[in-house]
Design a protein around this motif. Sequence first.
Motif, PDB file in Angstrom:
ATOM      1  N   ARG A  32       0.832  -1.199   0.000  1.00 45.52           N
ATOM      2  CA  ARG A  32       0.000   0.000   0.000  1.00 45.52           C
ATOM      3  C   ARG A  32       0.870   1.253   0.000  1.00 45.52           C
ATOM      4  NH1 ARG A  32      -1.847   2.272   5.708  1.00 45.52           N
ATOM      5  NH2 ARG A  32      -1.009   0.636   7.013  1.00 45.52           N
ATOM      6  N   ILE A  33       0.273   2.330  -0.478  1.00 45.16           N
ATOM      7  CA  ILE A  33       1.047   3.569  -0.579  1.00 45.16           C
ATOM      8  C   ILE A  33       0.124   4.737  -0.238  1.00 45.16           C
ATOM      9  CG2 ILE A  33       0.605   3.828  -3.093  1.00 45.16           C
ATOM     10  CD1 ILE A  33       3.582   4.884  -3.217  1.00 45.16           C
ATOM     11  N   SER A  34       0.655   5.682   0.517  1.00 48.60           N
ATOM     12  CA  SER A  34      -0.175   6.839   0.866  1.00 48.60           C
ATOM     13  C   SER A  34      -0.275   7.738  -0.358  1.00 48.60           C
ATOM     14  CB  SER A  34       0.451   7.613   2.027  1.00 48.60           C
ATOM     15  OG  SER A  34       1.610   8.272   1.582  1.00 48.60           O
ATOM     16  N   SER A  35      -1.333   8.533  -0.416  1.00 47.06           N
ATOM     17  CA  SER A  35      -1.494   9.395  -1.589  1.00 47.06           C
ATOM     18  C   SER A  35      -0.334  10.397  -1.658  1.00 47.06           C
ATOM     19  CB  SER A  35      -2.848  10.090  -1.568  1.00 47.06           C
ATOM     20  OG  SER A  35      -2.988  10.811  -0.389  1.00 47.06           O
ATOM     21  N   ARG A  36       0.202  10.777  -0.487  1.00 46.21           N
ATOM     22  CA  ARG A  36       1.329  11.723  -0.485  1.00 46.21           C
ATOM     23  C   ARG A  36       2.574  11.089  -1.108  1.00 46.21           C
ATOM     24  NH1 ARG A  36       5.401  12.487   2.694  1.00 46.21           N
ATOM     25  NH2 ARG A  36       4.610  11.038   4.234  1.00 46.21           N
ATOM     26  N   GLU A  37       2.855   9.842  -0.684  1.00 45.99           N
ATOM     27  CA  GLU A  37       4.028   9.140  -1.239  1.00 45.99           C
ATOM     28  C   GLU A  37       3.908   8.960  -2.752  1.00 45.99           C
ATOM     29  OE1 GLU A  37       5.959   5.484   0.981  1.00 45.99           O
ATOM     30  OE2 GLU A  37       3.884   5.815   1.613  1.00 45.99           O
ATOM     31  N   LEU A  38       2.719   8.541  -3.170  1.00 44.16           N
ATOM     32  CA  LEU A  38       2.508   8.304  -4.606  1.00 44.16           C
ATOM     33  C   LEU A  38       2.684   9.613  -5.372  1.00 44.16           C
ATOM     34  CD1 LEU A  38       1.744   6.231  -6.808  1.00 44.16           C
ATOM     35  CD2 LEU A  38      -0.651   6.822  -6.442  1.00 44.16           C
ATOM     36  N   SER A  39       2.138  10.678  -4.796  1.00 44.80           N
ATOM     37  CA  SER A  39       2.218  11.963  -5.505  1.00 44.80           C
ATOM     38  C   SER A  39       3.658  12.463  -5.560  1.00 44.80           C
ATOM     39  CB  SER A  39       1.292  12.995  -4.874  1.00 44.80           C
ATOM     40  OG  SER A  39       1.830  13.449  -3.666  1.00 44.80           O
ATOM     41  N   GLU A  40       4.420  12.242  -4.478  1.00 43.65           N
ATOM     42  CA  GLU A  40       5.825  12.670  -4.495  1.00 43.65           C
ATOM     43  C   GLU A  40       6.622  11.880  -5.521  1.00 43.65           C
ATOM     44  OE1 GLU A  40       7.204  12.431  -0.481  1.00 43.65           O
ATOM     45  OE2 GLU A  40       6.181  14.302   0.075  1.00 43.65           O
ATOM     46  N   LYS A  41       6.380  10.580  -5.565  1.00 44.40           N
ATOM     47  CA  LYS A  41       7.070   9.722  -6.526  1.00 44.40           C
ATOM     48  C   LYS A  41       6.804  10.176  -7.955  1.00 44.40           C
ATOM     49  CE  LYS A  41       7.775   4.976  -4.932  1.00 44.40           C
ATOM     50  NZ  LYS A  41       9.167   4.971  -5.291  1.00 44.40           N
ATOM     51  N   MET A  42       5.550  10.557  -8.187  1.00 48.52           N
ATOM     52  CA  MET A  42       5.153  10.842  -9.565  1.00 48.52           C
ATOM     53  C   MET A  42       5.269  12.307  -9.952  1.00 48.52           C
ATOM     54  SD  MET A  42       2.015   8.358 -10.383  1.00 48.52           S
ATOM     55  CE  MET A  42       2.169   8.972 -12.028  1.00 48.52           C
ATOM     56  N   GLY A  43       5.504  13.178  -8.946  1.00 44.24           N
ATOM     57  CA  GLY A  43       5.590  14.600  -9.260  1.00 44.24           C
ATOM     58  C   GLY A  43       4.237  15.176  -9.677  1.00 44.24           C
ATOM     59  N   VAL A  44       3.170  14.603  -9.133  1.00 48.99           N
ATOM     60  CA  VAL A  44       1.811  15.105  -9.385  1.00 48.99           C
ATOM     61  C   VAL A  44       1.216  15.345  -8.001  1.00 48.99           C
ATOM     62  CG1 VAL A  44      -0.398  14.550 -10.473  1.00 48.99           C
ATOM     63  CG2 VAL A  44       1.663  13.462 -11.299  1.00 48.99           C
ATOM     64  N   THR A  45       0.342  16.341  -7.834  1.00 47.01           N
ATOM     65  CA  THR A  45      -0.204  16.565  -6.497  1.00 47.01           C
ATOM     66  C   THR A  45      -1.164  15.437  -6.117  1.00 47.01           C
ATOM     67  OG1 THR A  45      -2.095  17.820  -7.268  1.00 47.01           O
ATOM     68  CG2 THR A  45      -0.110  19.081  -6.773  1.00 47.01           C
ATOM     69  N   ALA A  46      -1.274  15.229  -4.797  1.00 46.08           N
ATOM     70  CA  ALA A  46      -2.176  14.171  -4.317  1.00 46.08           C
ATOM     71  C   ALA A  46      -3.605  14.466  -4.772  1.00 46.08           C
ATOM     72  CB  ALA A  46      -2.099  14.079  -2.804  1.00 46.08           C
ATOM     73  N   SER A  47      -3.948  15.751  -4.805  1.00 50.33           N
ATOM     74  CA  SER A  47      -5.335  16.080  -5.174  1.00 50.33           C
ATOM     75  C   SER A  47      -5.575  15.823  -6.669  1.00 50.33           C
ATOM     76  CB  SER A  47      -5.686  17.506  -4.771  1.00 50.33           C
ATOM     77  OG  SER A  47      -5.507  18.394  -5.811  1.00 50.33           O
ATOM     78  N   GLN A  48      -4.517  16.003  -7.455  1.00 51.92           N
ATOM     79  CA  GLN A  48      -4.633  15.680  -8.894  1.00 51.92           C
ATOM     80  C   GLN A  48      -4.926  14.186  -9.083  1.00 51.92           C
ATOM     81  OE1 GLN A  48      -3.148  17.639 -12.280  1.00 51.92           O
ATOM     82  NE2 GLN A  48      -5.052  16.488 -12.332  1.00 51.92           N
ATOM     83  N   ILE A  49      -4.176  13.362  -8.364  1.00 53.99           N
ATOM     84  CA  ILE A  49      -4.377  11.911  -8.466  1.00 53.99           C
ATOM     85  C   ILE A  49      -5.810  11.567  -8.049  1.00 53.99           C
ATOM     86  CG2 ILE A  49      -3.651   9.637  -7.595  1.00 53.99           C
ATOM     87  CD1 ILE A  49      -0.839  10.772  -7.241  1.00 53.99           C
ATOM     88  N   ARG A  50      -6.218  12.165  -6.907  1.00 52.34           N
ATOM     89  CA  ARG A  50      -7.557  11.883  -6.390  1.00 52.34           C
ATOM     90  C   ARG A  50      -8.629  12.299  -7.412  1.00 52.34           C
ATOM     91  NH1 ARG A  50      -6.142  13.223  -1.463  1.00 52.34           N
ATOM     92  NH2 ARG A  50      -6.635  15.394  -1.832  1.00 52.34           N
ATOM     93  N   GLN A  51      -8.461  13.508  -7.928  1.00 56.74           N
ATOM     94  CA  GLN A  51      -9.436  14.013  -8.914  1.00 56.74           C
ATOM     95  C   GLN A  51      -9.493  13.123 -10.147  1.00 56.74           C
ATOM     96  OE1 GLN A  51      -8.916  18.065 -10.266  1.00 56.74           O
ATOM     97  NE2 GLN A  51      -8.690  18.754  -8.162  1.00 56.74           N
ATOM     98  N   ASP A  52      -8.295  12.723 -10.618  1.00 56.18           N
ATOM     99  CA  ASP A  52      -8.248  11.870 -11.817  1.00 56.18           C
ATOM    100  C   ASP A  52      -8.992  10.561 -11.570  1.00 56.18           C
ATOM    101  OD1 ASP A  52      -6.778  13.763 -13.109  1.00 56.18           O
ATOM    102  OD2 ASP A  52      -4.861  12.712 -12.995  1.00 56.18           O
ATOM    103  N   LEU A  53      -8.704   9.944 -10.423  1.00 61.68           N
ATOM    104  CA  LEU A  53      -9.313   8.639 -10.136  1.00 61.68           C
ATOM    105  C   LEU A  53     -10.801   8.754  -9.859  1.00 61.68           C
ATOM    106  CD1 LEU A  53      -6.480   7.010  -8.007  1.00 61.68           C
ATOM    107  CD2 LEU A  53      -6.984   6.649 -10.414  1.00 61.68           C
TER     108      LEU A  53
END
Length: 219
Positions: A32-53
């Motif tokens: 599992r991965i926190s949204s913060r970790e995933l966003s840091e890895k990908m260089g996209v904001t956590a809210s962007q990932i959330r919105q996309d999904l």
Amino acid sequence: MTKKTIVPMPVIRRLPRYHRYLEELLKNDVKRISSRELSEKMGVTASQIRQDLNNYGGFGQQGYGYNVEELYNTLTKILGLDKTYSTIIIGAGNLGQAIANYTNFERTGFNLKGIFDINPKLFGLKIRDIEIMDVDNLEDFLASNKIDIAILCIPKDNSQIMADRLIKSGIKAIWNFSPIDLKVPDDVILENVHLSDSLLTLSYRINEENLLKTKVEEK
Ligand code: NAI
């Protein structure tokens, strides 16, 4: 016109990257991965990932983050990678042969069924067991084989005529490498690839600082 998407294209363009990152995490046995970790890895904001999904129902839980395997499987489905596709390549030159030789597409479910060219010298030659056929046989081939995607690797002068032929024979998706803006009906999906756009962006970035410095000096 090309077929319109329901979800905005910029969102769709980010999905393969999410999928790639999650595949990597899965390979490294990350559960599992926190949204913060995933966003840091990908260089996209956590809210962007959330919105996309959220376009697909939303995933992840407050305080838990994302279950890597679950999200990977969902993205696999969203990207249609739980199915297989039959493809053909038109143009067996440098690019067509390179694509035909790239076995990774097959592993993802894109199965090459035929390669066509106009040059008689190439007829009968095989790339990974697939014979290069005379493009004159294209219509007959399409009448007896269900092909999902045509990959266009021919010179641009011949591309529109070829696209029209493919569409007339029932092709609904074209992966176009010819440097031309093809006109297709709006029930046909057209995806253009221009490697040179990426290369020119790279050269721009090499030169950007100097370019803007000169501009400031000129003022
Ligand atoms: P190439 O000259 O090596 O191959 C083109 C092949 O298409 C030849 O074998 C030729 O006989 C065949 N051909 C021509 N007219 C045809 C027709 N009507 N039906 C079937 N086959 C036909 O050229 P290359 O380097 O493979 O490039 C192919 C195309 O891809 C060009 O339009 C080129 O500009 C483009 N290209 C695009 C890239 C991209 O990033 N989008 C990168 C490299 C090439």
